[in-house]
Enzyme design. Structure first.
Site, PDB file in Angstrom:
ATOM      1  N   LEU A  67      13.185  -8.522 -33.442  1.00 20.33           N
ATOM      2  CA  LEU A  67      12.443  -7.844 -34.099  1.00 20.33           C
ATOM      3  C   LEU A  67      13.046  -6.865 -35.089  1.00 20.33           C
ATOM      4  O   LEU A  67      14.093  -6.267 -34.699  1.00 20.33           O
ATOM      5  CB  LEU A  67      11.494  -6.753 -32.955  1.00 20.33           C
ATOM      6  CG  LEU A  67      10.630  -7.602 -32.128  1.00 20.33           C
ATOM      7  CD1 LEU A  67       9.847  -6.626 -31.470  1.00 20.33           C
ATOM      8  CD2 LEU A  67       9.917  -8.806 -32.757  1.00 20.33           C
ATOM      9  N   GLY A 112      13.668 -10.826 -29.635  1.00 19.05           N
ATOM     10  CA  GLY A 112      12.544 -11.799 -30.405  1.00 19.05           C
ATOM     11  C   GLY A 112      13.023 -13.027 -30.758  1.00 19.05           C
ATOM     12  O   GLY A 112      12.092 -14.079 -30.893  1.00 19.05           O
ATOM     13  N   ASN A 136      17.260  -8.597 -24.245  1.00 15.44           N
ATOM     14  CA  ASN A 136      18.301  -7.383 -24.028  1.00 15.44           C
ATOM     15  C   ASN A 136      17.503  -6.146 -24.097  1.00 15.44           C
ATOM     16  O   ASN A 136      18.293  -5.119 -24.555  1.00 15.44           O
ATOM     17  CB  ASN A 136      19.564  -7.679 -24.788  1.00 15.44           C
ATOM     18  CG  ASN A 136      19.227  -7.723 -26.048  1.00 15.44           C
ATOM     19  OD1 ASN A 136      18.117  -8.237 -26.427  1.00 15.44           O
ATOM     20  ND2 ASN A 136      20.024  -7.205 -27.088  1.00 15.44           N
ATOM     21  N   GLU A 137      16.299  -6.171 -24.186  1.00 15.45           N
ATOM     22  CA  GLU A 137      15.408  -5.022 -24.521  1.00 15.45           C
ATOM     23  C   GLU A 137      16.229  -3.699 -23.685  1.00 15.45           C
ATOM     24  O   GLU A 137      16.283  -2.663 -24.312  1.00 15.45           O
ATOM     25  CB  GLU A 137      13.995  -5.136 -24.107  1.00 15.45           C
ATOM     26  CG  GLU A 137      13.275  -5.944 -25.250  1.00 15.45           C
ATOM     27  CD  GLU A 137      13.431  -7.237 -25.257  1.00 15.45           C
ATOM     28  OE1 GLU A 137      14.252  -7.866 -24.563  1.00 15.45           O
ATOM     29  OE2 GLU A 137      12.726  -8.075 -26.057  1.00 15.45           O
TER      30      GLU A 137
END
Lengths: 261, 261, 261
Positions: A67, A112, A136-137
């Site tokens: 993203l 994303g 890996n947020e």
């Protein structure tokens, strides 16, 4: 122009389209790209002569960086909501496609980028240990949405998902293959040809039976989002609007610019 | 006579029955065989002296070729409904059995053969690469029922199931073992003796605790079918009665006859 | 004193507590130990300066032998109910902790010992084939509760769980690692240092994002118990009070005493 693809290039009898993501420098999923992508996808989906799509990158070393963080930073709630709805739509289109979707992952694929890979039917990754893939947020202080978590669990199982998501792990290709995050790893110059030959295998199966089977497998996961789509948007908007989250995203953007500069 | 088994042959203290499928040439699951099978199974189930069943084939090279396609072809809706109810019943009896059920898979085991294997407690397969096992329904243009899909997911996980079901994959023993579709592979002449020795391991566990544990694991999957059994029958009848499906099954039968001829 | 731990020993910047179980001879989970454990745990949980806990044993060769059978034998229904509620509470506290919980499994870990390991975030086991880990309830004629079954399924998947639970399997470290019952096996003298270094890896992740992710993964399993907690207690009391169960537990206790004597 962010996407280049010959719509339904009739490669032999395969009738397969190739989508090459092209949004320099790192194929960030901006609102503009997401919007174009979904429109193009719908065209393919409605084109009865198209049975499969190969999803790949036109930019060396990166499949997609995920993203576009600038869309989540310093904007208003309406913008965040519009952006998140487009992210949901990307996933819905890919995950419920009647076409065979093969991800030809020819570079790194965090967040994303990993989402797009997971929503495909088959994943082939370039076997270069410099490339990684994963969700890996948490590293950025944010949390993957439940439907992306569900997609990961559907792919690599509950425990590997819990471990990977809590720690925000990014896997090099050999490790990604080992846990089932990708289905095949091949030398980088074989990614596209392998994708085409796997596509021809998949297309030996009668479409109708394959599509019904795919729907049977994925519908429960999709229905979870459809029945709480607006709540999921509001949840994202509320979370991303927090001062603490905005602050860490700003710092991350600054870090990216300095590294680049 | 399609089944031969010494009812509760008291092999030592084991009190184990062996069911040897015998419906030449390929142990097709005809309505007649399914009916006999279920009746025999109920007898064993009600025989308190019988604690385990070994399920195997009396025909070389084939465990079972699966459902008898002639039962699904050119008949009327009432026949299709009766046949499908018998298929459901086969699965219900095997999957919910209080006995320890070990599949001694001494030959190829596609579709319905794989169903019987999956519904057992433990699967031992002859390690000959000419034999394969899997749910290849989509190859014939048809779709595995949801409860068989659930049984596969319970056994090999969601991703491997989605992949195998969409593509109708048939696995040689080594690959079947690798993905957990069978628990053990042994040389063909060791299949029966391995089944017996594994049975003696399983029977060291107190029946009552083992049965409660098995029910705890399998009840949710079974309940899904029980609460929509009639709808599942109607779904099958509607699908199989379609002209396009009847046409492809007829072609497949013709192909089988010509290959045989 | 059954537990010894320096509350939030500030090991460098890690702010990690270590809980060393000490209830000779085999760290049985008695009602007293469970009560003390939960009180201590709540203190840590409420101590904002504590981000992680390492759970290990102070007794050589044994992590924990599991539930104290004398608590389930020859007592009245009220006692069984109180005991079972404490067992539930142990699991709830561990499985829903906001802290990173690492099990340093420095000895055998059957039944309740395995429960504590499974409820952690990461499991490191001493690689000595004399040690085993698993849920061996059926061997004693009893059945693991559904929420412990769910925790096992969440960790090693459905099929491996069904197989292990039905047969009451205890796995040596190498096998436990292979099926994912533990995450890492190391020489016994490296267990504690590995636990600390893994903890430092986990603590690089922002707490808030990690905690939200953990909750997202575990909440459905936890909610299942919370909404039927009393029924689960009554189920346990009814089962354990049966003459047949009491008889086999008495025999098992006698066997343990004779072996020890």
């Amino acid at each position: 122009m962010t996407l280049t693809f010959p719509v339904c290039s009739q490669e032999g009898v395969l009738r397969v389209a190739t989508i090459k993501l092209k949004n320099p420098p790192v194929n960030s999923l901006s609102l503009e790209l997401l919007t174009e992508f979904v429109i193009s996808w719908e065209k393919l989906e409605n084109d009865k002569s198209c049975r499969g799509v190969i999803l790949t990158s036109n930019i060396p070393k990166i499949f997609s960086a995920g993203l576009d963080i600038t869309e989540m930073c310093g904007k208003n709630a309406a913008h965040y909501a519009e952006f998140w709805k487009a992210v949901q739509e990307l996933w819905l289109k890919l995950y419920t496609s009647n076409m065979v979707v093969i991800a030809a992952i020819n570079g790194s694929s965090p967040a994303g980028g990993c989402l797009m890979s997971l929503a495909s039917d088959y994943r082939i990754m370039a076997d270069d240990p410099k490339y990684t893939i994963g969700l890996n947020e948490t590293l950025l202080g944010i949390v993957a949405p439940f439907w992306l978590k569900d997609t990961l669990v559907n792919t690599i199982g509950n425990r590997a998902s819990e471990h990977a998501l809590q720690r925000g792990l990014l896997f090099p290709p050999a490790d990604a293959f080992k846990i089932g995050l990708v289905d095949q790893i091949v030398p980088e110059d074989k990614v596209q040809s392998t994708a085409l030959s796997m596509m021809s295998e998949w297309l030996t199966i009668p479409d109708h039976a394959r599509q019904l089977t795919k729907t049977m497998m994925r519908k429960p996961t999709v229905d979870q989002l459809l029945k709480q789509r607006e709540a999921d948007i509001q949840n994202f908007v509320g979370f991303i609007s927090k001062d603490s989250i905005q602050k860490s995203l700003h710092m991350y953007l600054k870090f990216l610019k300095e590294r680049k500069g």
